[in-house]
Design an enzyme around this catalytic site. Structure first.
Site, PDB file in Angstrom:
ATOM      1  N   CYS A 147       0.881  -1.175   0.000  1.00 28.59           N
ATOM      2  CA  CYS A 147       0.000   0.000   0.000  1.00 28.59           C
ATOM      3  C   CYS A 147       0.917   1.224   0.000  1.00 28.59           C
ATOM      4  CB  CYS A 147      -0.861  -0.043   1.255  1.00 28.59           C
ATOM      5  SG  CYS A 147      -1.727   1.493   1.653  1.00 28.59           S
ATOM      6  N   HIS A 148       0.407   2.347  -0.458  1.00 31.97           N
ATOM      7  CA  HIS A 148       1.295   3.524  -0.530  1.00 31.97           C
ATOM      8  C   HIS A 148       1.820   3.944   0.841  1.00 31.97           C
ATOM      9  CE1 HIS A 148       2.393   6.492  -3.807  1.00 31.97           C
ATOM     10  NE2 HIS A 148       3.336   6.449  -2.904  1.00 31.97           N
ATOM     11  N   THR A 149       1.054   3.648   1.899  1.00 31.37           N
ATOM     12  CA  THR A 149       1.508   4.022   3.247  1.00 31.37           C
ATOM     13  C   THR A 149       2.839   3.349   3.589  1.00 31.37           C
ATOM     14  OG1 THR A 149      -0.837   4.132   3.783  1.00 31.37           O
ATOM     15  CG2 THR A 149       0.685   4.269   5.628  1.00 31.37           C
ATOM     16  N   HIS A 185       1.427  -3.997   5.899  1.00 27.97           N
ATOM     17  CA  HIS A 185       0.228  -4.023   6.745  1.00 27.97           C
ATOM     18  C   HIS A 185      -1.006  -4.538   6.007  1.00 27.97           C
ATOM     19  CE1 HIS A 185       0.107  -0.245   4.618  1.00 27.97           C
ATOM     20  NE2 HIS A 185      -1.197  -0.228   4.830  1.00 27.97           N
ATOM     21  N   GLU A 186      -0.875  -4.846   4.710  1.00 27.91           N
ATOM     22  CA  GLU A 186      -2.038  -5.384   3.992  1.00 27.91           C
ATOM     23  C   GLU A 186      -1.730  -6.852   3.786  1.00 27.91           C
ATOM     24  OE1 GLU A 186      -3.876  -2.242   0.997  1.00 27.91           O
ATOM     25  OE2 GLU A 186      -3.379  -4.078  -0.058  1.00 27.91           O
ATOM     26  N   CYS A 240     -12.715   0.265  25.233  1.00 25.37           N
ATOM     27  CA  CYS A 240     -12.575   1.717  25.426  1.00 25.37           C
ATOM     28  C   CYS A 240     -13.842   2.444  24.940  1.00 25.37           C
ATOM     29  CB  CYS A 240     -11.350   2.220  24.688  1.00 25.37           C
ATOM     30  SG  CYS A 240     -11.536   2.236  22.905  1.00 25.37           S
ATOM     31  N   CYS A 249     -14.375   2.113  21.183  1.00 25.84           N
ATOM     32  CA  CYS A 249     -14.879   0.803  20.750  1.00 25.84           C
ATOM     33  C   CYS A 249     -16.344   0.639  21.132  1.00 25.84           C
ATOM     34  CB  CYS A 249     -14.030  -0.317  21.342  1.00 25.84           C
ATOM     35  SG  CYS A 249     -12.410  -0.422  20.543  1.00 25.84           S
ATOM     36  N   CYS A 263      -9.967   3.300  18.268  1.00 27.42           N
ATOM     37  CA  CYS A 263      -9.705   2.647  19.558  1.00 27.42           C
ATOM     38  C   CYS A 263      -8.595   3.368  20.333  1.00 27.42           C
ATOM     39  CB  CYS A 263      -9.306   1.197  19.280  1.00 27.42           C
ATOM     40  SG  CYS A 263      -8.765   0.307  20.731  1.00 27.42           S
ATOM     41  N   ARG A 311      -5.276   2.354  18.328  1.00 28.02           N
ATOM     42  CA  ARG A 311      -5.359   3.168  17.113  1.00 28.02           C
ATOM     43  C   ARG A 311      -3.955   3.306  16.510  1.00 28.02           C
ATOM     44  NH1 ARG A 311      -7.079   9.226  18.737  1.00 28.02           N
ATOM     45  NH2 ARG A 311      -8.710   8.037  19.761  1.00 28.02           N
ATOM     46  N   CYS A 334      -6.532  -3.448   4.165  1.00 30.26           N
ATOM     47  CA  CYS A 334      -6.286  -1.994   4.302  1.00 30.26           C
ATOM     48  C   CYS A 334      -6.970  -1.219   3.184  1.00 30.26           C
ATOM     49  CB  CYS A 334      -4.796  -1.669   4.354  1.00 30.26           C
ATOM     50  SG  CYS A 334      -4.503   0.100   4.287  1.00 30.26           S
TER      51      CYS A 334
HETATM   52  P1  NAD Z   1      -1.599   5.214  -5.015  1.00 29.09           P
HETATM   53  O1  NAD Z   1      -0.262   5.836  -5.073  1.00 29.09           O
HETATM   54  O2  NAD Z   1      -1.813   3.911  -5.696  1.00 29.09           O
HETATM   55  O3  NAD Z   1      -2.679   6.247  -5.592  1.00 29.09           O
HETATM   56  C1  NAD Z   1      -2.632   7.629  -5.380  1.00 29.09           C
HETATM   57  C2  NAD Z   1      -3.067   8.325  -6.676  1.00 29.09           C
HETATM   58  O4  NAD Z   1      -3.163   9.742  -6.417  1.00 29.09           O
HETATM   59  C3  NAD Z   1      -2.087   8.161  -7.831  1.00 29.09           C
HETATM   60  O5  NAD Z   1      -2.770   7.655  -8.968  1.00 29.09           O
HETATM   61  C4  NAD Z   1      -1.545   9.586  -8.058  1.00 29.09           C
HETATM   62  O6  NAD Z   1      -1.261   9.839  -9.435  1.00 29.09           O
HETATM   63  C5  NAD Z   1      -2.704  10.434  -7.569  1.00 29.09           C
HETATM   64  N1  NAD Z   1      -2.333  11.789  -7.151  1.00 29.09           N
HETATM   65  C6  NAD Z   1      -1.245  12.201  -6.458  1.00 29.09           C
HETATM   66  N2  NAD Z   1      -1.285  13.541  -6.253  1.00 29.09           N
HETATM   67  C7  NAD Z   1      -2.424  13.987  -6.815  1.00 29.09           C
HETATM   68  C8  NAD Z   1      -3.033  15.273  -6.926  1.00 29.09           C
HETATM   69  N3  NAD Z   1      -2.465  16.366  -6.398  1.00 29.09           N
HETATM   70  N4  NAD Z   1      -4.216  15.350  -7.578  1.00 29.09           N
HETATM   71  C9  NAD Z   1      -4.802  14.257  -8.112  1.00 29.09           C
HETATM   72  N5  NAD Z   1      -4.268  13.015  -8.038  1.00 29.09           N
HETATM   73  C10 NAD Z   1      -3.091  12.881  -7.402  1.00 29.09           C
HETATM   74  O7  NAD Z   1      -1.973   5.100  -3.444  1.00 29.09           O
HETATM   75  P2  NAD Z   1      -3.081   4.219  -2.691  1.00 29.09           P
HETATM   76  O8  NAD Z   1      -2.463   2.954  -2.215  1.00 29.09           O
HETATM   77  O9  NAD Z   1      -4.337   4.179  -3.502  1.00 29.09           O
HETATM   78  O10 NAD Z   1      -3.301   5.131  -1.383  1.00 29.09           O
HETATM   79  C11 NAD Z   1      -3.898   6.414  -1.506  1.00 29.09           C
HETATM   80  C12 NAD Z   1      -3.718   7.216  -0.216  1.00 29.09           C
HETATM   81  O11 NAD Z   1      -4.499   6.649   0.834  1.00 29.09           O
HETATM   82  C13 NAD Z   1      -2.294   7.226   0.302  1.00 29.09           C
HETATM   83  O12 NAD Z   1      -2.034   8.534   0.814  1.00 29.09           O
HETATM   84  C14 NAD Z   1      -2.331   6.224   1.439  1.00 29.09           C
HETATM   85  O13 NAD Z   1      -1.303   6.450   2.380  1.00 29.09           O
HETATM   86  C15 NAD Z   1      -3.689   6.527   1.996  1.00 29.09           C
HETATM   87  N6  NAD Z   1      -4.306   5.510   2.874  1.00 29.09           N
HETATM   88  C16 NAD Z   1      -5.050   5.990   3.930  1.00 29.09           C
HETATM   89  C17 NAD Z   1      -5.714   5.105   4.773  1.00 29.09           C
HETATM   90  C18 NAD Z   1      -6.590   5.611   5.889  1.00 29.09           C
HETATM   91  O14 NAD Z   1      -7.077   4.795   6.678  1.00 29.09           O
HETATM   92  N7  NAD Z   1      -6.852   6.909   6.000  1.00 29.09           N
HETATM   93  C19 NAD Z   1      -5.582   3.725   4.537  1.00 29.09           C
HETATM   94  C20 NAD Z   1      -4.835   3.289   3.424  1.00 29.09           C
HETATM   95  C21 NAD Z   1      -4.208   4.193   2.596  1.00 29.09           C
HETATM   96 ZN    ZN Z   2     -10.691   0.287  21.965  1.00 34.09          ZN
END
Ligand code: NAD
Ligand code: ZN
Length: 380
Positions: A48-50, A70-71, A103, A106, A114, A118, A178
């Site tokens: 995942c990107h994270t 994590h995935e 908690c 939860c 959580c 968390r 994830c």
């Molecule tokens: P990814 O890199 O596959 O996709 C991101 C897309 O965003 C890409 O296609 C990229 O070209 C595009 N992008 C980048 N900047 C941009 C902009 N300014 N305008 C428009 N498009 C733009 O990533 P992913 O695996 O799909 O993850 C996406 C995001 O979600 C990441 O930041 C990741 O860390 C986050 N994430 C958050 C949670 C959460 O629980 N909040 C969980 C998982 C992932």
């Molecule tokens: Zn909890």
């Protein structure tokens, strides 16, 4: 029962020694699970990107050496003291955020944040004793978001494991642990578009396309995909995205482009890029009076969200979500069932597969923006 119960397991793990340097497959020691912990054998994991953000550590605090990941999907090998609802052989999905079930969060129907479990991206140790369960020749290697799935075996708090249908294919449903659930839940649980409404999705990676899938399931009639990478548009057609906007094609801000396309703004928007400019645009492109924007992407640690308060006064709502507001243990099994009942397709998110030894290829693909999810097979 496994013969390793209570013993250290030696196995392979992909270790990130330094920011931005290729992972190295090392033999690591994995200690037995302590109180409320579970040791699991990972069968499949995906990137995942994270993971990439914390590996690059450009906008995040560096914690190394570390086992990322994590995935994933795996099978319980052994359980620690106090674990009653999982046993060896159970199929589980590890989750970067947890559910202690005790908690205030939860117990609240509205939260999945959580108190105990968390997400904490800076912590590289287990909560129970502030120690790592991984070592190389006795020297500790840090955990990542409580999961560290780039290892044949890992130790996870029981509250961060969802027990799933043992018939669900782990090489497919691992992506629900994830990204896909996050995007799906961001739309279905948080943005909640009405039937016939318009939804803008910023970022068409796996998370954004899962958010689009959620919009399609909710019956949205216009799903506007926004991405800087035009290669994403062809792929996104399979996910019900009806229109595309590449901010690079315009001189004016993308929020203005979307407002013009939609007679004042979209009903809902979901931001899945992690870039602050996209977060601000995603908020400012929703219609006044009723529009709701949901932030999903993980920002740079110094990012600041700047908008005129008038945008809020004009009755726009800004929300954010972790893991699509799903409670990992209570809700994730039902997301897996959505796949089993064919309400949700996950195969279309899986574009690549590599053996564990070639895990760095998955990083290259993500850095190049190719494909959506790359499954990493641990057994090959
Ligand atoms: P990814 O890199 O596959 O996709 C991101 C897309 O965003 C890409 O296609 C990229 O070209 C595009 N992008 C980048 N900047 C941009 C902009 N300014 N305008 C428009 N498009 C733009 O990533 P992913 O695996 O799909 O993850 C996406 C995001 O979600 C990441 O930041 C990741 O860390 C986050 N994430 C958050 C949670 C959460 O629980 N909040 C969980 C998982 C992932
Ligand atoms: Zn909890």
């Amino acid at each position: 029962m496994s013969t390793n119960v209570g013993q250290v397991i030696r196995c392979k793990a992909a270790v990130a020694w330094e920011a931005g340097k290729p992972l190295v497959i090392e033999e690591v020691e994995v200690a037995p699970p302590e109180k409320m912990e579970v040791r699991i054998k990972i069968l499949f994991t995906s990137l995942c990107h994270t993971d990439v953000y914390f590996w690059e550590a450009k906008g995040q605090n560096p914690v190394f050496p570390r086992i990322l990941g994590h995935e994933a999907g795996g099978i319980v090998e052994s359980v620690g003291e106090g674990v009653t609802d999982l046993q060896p052989g159970d199929h589980v999905l590890p989750v970067f955020t947890g559910e202690c079930r005790e908690c205030a969060h939860c117990k609240s129907e509205e939260s999945n944040m959580c108190d105990l479990l968390r997400i904490n991206t800076d912590r590289g140790v287990m909560i129970h004793d502030q120690k790592s369960r991984f070592s190389i020749n006795g020297k500790p290697v840090f955990h990542f978001v409580g999961t560290s799935t780039f290892s044949e075996y890992t130790v996870v708090h029981v509250g961060c494991l969802a027990k799933i249908n043992p018939l669900a294919p782990l090489d497919k449903v691992c992506v629900l642990s994830c990204g896909i659930s996050t995007g799906l839940g961001a739309t279905l649980n948080v943005a909640k578009p009405k039937k016939g409404s318009s939804v803008a999705i910023f970022g068409l990676g796996a998370v954004g396309l899962a958010a689009a899938e959620g919009a399609r399931i909710a019956g949205a009639s216009r799903i506007i995909g926004v991405d800087l990478n035009a290669n994403r548009f062809e792929l996104a057609k399979k996910f019900g995205v009806t229109e595309f906007v590449n901010p690079k094609d315009y001189t004016k801000p993308v929020q203005e482009v979307i407002a013009e396309m939609t007679n004042g703004g979209v009903d809902r928007s979901v931001e899945c890029t992690g870039h602050i400019d996209a977060m601000i645009s995603a908020f400012e492109c929703v219609h006044d009076g009723w529009g709701v924007a949901v932030l999903v992407g993980v920002p740079h640690k110094d990012a600041v969200f700047k908008t005129s308060p008038v945008n809020l006064l004009n009755e726009r709502t800004l929300k954010g979500t972790f893991f699509g507001n799903y409670k990992p243990r209570s809700d994730l099994p039902s997301v897996v069932e959505k796949y089993m009942n064919k309400e949700l397709e996950v195969e279309k998110f899986i574009t690549h597969e590599v053996p564990f030894a070639e895990i760095n290829k998955a990083f290259d693909l993500m850095l190049k923006g190719e494909g959506l999810r790359c499954i990493i097979r641990m057994d090959s």
